[in-house]
Scaffold this active site. Structure first.
Site, PDB file in Angstrom:
ATOM      1  N   HIS A  16       0.846  -1.207   0.000  1.00  0.00           N
ATOM      2  CA  HIS A  16       0.000   0.000   0.000  1.00  0.00           C
ATOM      3  C   HIS A  16       0.872   1.246   0.000  1.00  0.00           C
ATOM      4  O   HIS A  16       1.852   1.330   0.729  1.00  0.00           O
ATOM      5  CB  HIS A  16      -0.895   0.010   1.250  1.00  0.00           C
ATOM      6  N   SER A  66      -7.543   4.781   8.856  1.00  0.00           N
ATOM      7  CA  SER A  66      -8.152   4.626   7.529  1.00  0.00           C
ATOM      8  C   SER A  66      -7.389   3.572   6.711  1.00  0.00           C
ATOM      9  O   SER A  66      -7.985   2.640   6.163  1.00  0.00           O
ATOM     10  CB  SER A  66      -8.116   5.991   6.820  1.00  0.00           C
ATOM     11  N   ASP A  69     -14.882   3.513   6.902  1.00  0.00           N
ATOM     12  CA  ASP A  69     -13.886   4.400   6.268  1.00  0.00           C
ATOM     13  C   ASP A  69     -14.486   5.137   5.076  1.00  0.00           C
ATOM     14  O   ASP A  69     -14.169   6.305   4.851  1.00  0.00           O
ATOM     15  CB  ASP A  69     -12.649   3.609   5.829  1.00  0.00           C
ATOM     16  N   ARG A 107     -14.194  13.607   5.847  1.00  0.00           N
ATOM     17  CA  ARG A 107     -12.884  14.269   6.052  1.00  0.00           C
ATOM     18  C   ARG A 107     -12.523  15.135   4.861  1.00  0.00           C
ATOM     19  O   ARG A 107     -11.987  16.234   5.016  1.00  0.00           O
ATOM     20  CB  ARG A 107     -11.794  13.209   6.258  1.00  0.00           C
TER      21      ARG A 107
HETATM   22  N1  URA Z   1      -5.079   6.846   2.169  1.00  0.00           N
HETATM   23  C1  URA Z   1      -6.164   6.363   2.807  1.00  0.00           C
HETATM   24  O1  URA Z   1      -6.718   5.332   2.447  1.00  0.00           O
HETATM   25  N2  URA Z   1      -6.628   7.071   3.865  1.00  0.00           N
HETATM   26  C2  URA Z   1      -6.070   8.213   4.308  1.00  0.00           C
HETATM   27  O2  URA Z   1      -6.541   8.772   5.261  1.00  0.00           O
HETATM   28  C3  URA Z   1      -4.941   8.701   3.622  1.00  0.00           C
HETATM   29  C4  URA Z   1      -4.451   7.986   2.544  1.00  0.00           C
END
Ligand code: URA
Length: 453
Positions: A82, A183, A161, A168
């Site tokens: 990731h 997140s 999320d 957000r």
């Molecule tokens: N990537 C995500 O999935 N969430 C975040 O808050 C920032 C980057």
């Protein structure tokens, strides 16, 4: 439980009880806590931070808010990767087939781009016929058959999320260690792999602007992964300027294929070998390496273990021997795409307009602001402003000069691609403003800033 009391406690910087954290996340996900109360809570988290135990617990509650993938039907150690987001970052398209070619099963869920950052799912969909939607059985079957599958996120993976991220985005609460950690890690834990390699971006085009901030995020995420029983490691890499030269969907696929063929920009290749090396090591393919001088040297240079150094050697072999390219073609074909794109880039959508921008003076490139280039690329039509916006797969920017390069007056700085002239001009103006020049020699920034194993 009184929601106003919980918001007040968080506003005062106090540690919340587990039930209070769960109350906020679960209540917002099921709709019983309205946007205005959650916005106040999120802003209090941004301003006051959160205790480590609250962040860990929030991540767990978010992970459990929807489906958790069971990948036990896939043999071997499944490794996920990731990136915390950047401009021109096409490494998933490279490291997934490299690691799969080395024998690491890759069952990966990726996202779409939003705002100035790109997303792997969009990039893959610029390949004619490529499908990123698959049922669970088909997904697991593909990994068992050819060792790799990459799909978009399933509908009900971490719904908490999805809702919190959307809020957000419109309430100025994206930049928070606690919120970014929960997140990302809730999604990684729900996605079911046994090991996780994180690429934490650091610099002007990243959430974390400084190395200490990036290190704090990387350590917190690796600790949470390990606490959940997943072997987790992090690489901190530079995002002051875009990665590689191409930014945009089809242009990035093209650059990724160049790297898979053994060429491409040096920075993309180096970061890909590092990340794939970490994935190969985490996948158990590089266990108990013999101590060669070269391996000892790499381990010293990169600040990593011998096992990781061996993983990088295997990654190099996969690239130079053509095995990673062959695996990429197999993967594209298995997901309905046309593998011939690796030999003929014109099979991907071509832009109708292009504009070359040349230097107005001689000097050295001091800066190529990643955020500025990312926004310029978005405005060529390659990115979305809102989730439902269509995107132009062929649009984007290809840089000819990067930090540290010497430039003569009239030399090509970059080329913009778009489907209409207004977008072309806007992208060009913005990208021009992202360049800074000086009269003195400038060193290119270090690409790999730290390794946290
Ligand atoms: N990537 C995500 O999935 N969430 C975040 O808050 C920032 C980057």
């Amino acid at each position: 439980m009184n929601v106003v009391d919980i918001i007040t406690k968080q506003k005062n910087g106090e540690t919340l009880a587990k039930e209070e954290v769960a109350c906020m996340i679960e209540g917002f996900t099921d709709g019983s806590i309205p946007d205005y109360q959650m916005s106040a809570f999120l802003m209090a988290v941004v301003l006051k931070g959160m205790s480590r135990e609250n962040i860990i617990y929030m991540t767990e509650v978010m992970r459990d808010s929807g489906d958790v993938m069971d990948l036990s039907g896939i043999n071997g150690i499944k490794v996920d990767k990731h990136s915390t987001g950047g401009v021109g970052d096409k490494t998933t398209l490279i490291v997934a087939p490299v690691a799969a070619a080395a024998g690491v099963p890759i069952a990966k869920m990726s996202g779409r781009g939003l705002g100035f950052t790109g997303g792997t799912v969009d990039k893959l969909e610029s390949i004619p016929g490529f499908r990123t939607a698959m049922g669970k059985e088909e997904f697991i079957g593909a990994v068992n058959d050819i060792g790799i599958a990459v799909i978009g996120q399933t509908g009900n993976l971490v719904p908490a999320d999805k809702k919190i991220y959307a809020l957000r985005d419109v309430t100025g609460t994206t930049e928070s260690l606690a919120l970014i950690t929960s997140s990302i890690m809730s999604k990684k834990l729900a996605a079911g792999s046994d090991a996780i390699v994180l690429d934490v971006k650091c610099g002007r085009g990243a959430f974390m602007k400084t190395l200490p901030e990036a290190e704090e995020l990387a350590r917190l995420m690796t600790d949470i992964g390990k606490a959940a029983g997943r072997n987790t490691m992090a690489i901190i890499s530079d995002m002051n300027q875009p990665l590689g030269r191409a930014a945009g969907n089809a242009p990035e696929v093209q650059e990724a294929i160049d790297v898979l063929k053994g060429g491409g920009p040096e920075d993309v290749r180096k970061l890909s070998v590092t990340l794939a090396g970490a994935m190969i090591a985490a996948g158990g393919i590089a266990d108990e390496p013999e101590q060669t001088d070269m391996r000892k040297q790499t381990a010293r240079d990169e600040g990593c273990s011998q096992k990781f150094a061996k993983g990088m050697e295997i990654a190099e072999e996969m690239l130079t021997g053509g095995k990673a390219l062959a695996k990429f073609r197999e993967f594209v074909k298995a997901q309905g795409g046309d593998p011939e794109i690796t030999d003929d880039y014109s099979l991907m959508k071509q832009p109708s307009h292009r504009l070359e921008i040349r230097a107005e003076q001689r000097g050295y490139v001091e800066g190529v602001d990643a955020l500025g280039i990312g926004l310029a690329v978005q405005h060529t039509g390659a990115g979305r402003e809102r989730k439902e916006d269509p995107i132009d797969m062929s649009a984007g920017i290809v840089l000819n000069k990067k930090i540290g390069d010497r430039v003569e007056k009239g030399e090509l700085l970059f080329t913009v691609y778009a489907d209409d002239e207004i977008r072309l001009e806007k992208g060009a103006e913005e990208a021009k403003a992202a360049f800074r020049f000086g009269e003195n020699i400038v060193a290119a920034p270090d690409l790999i800033k730290a390794v946290i194993e």
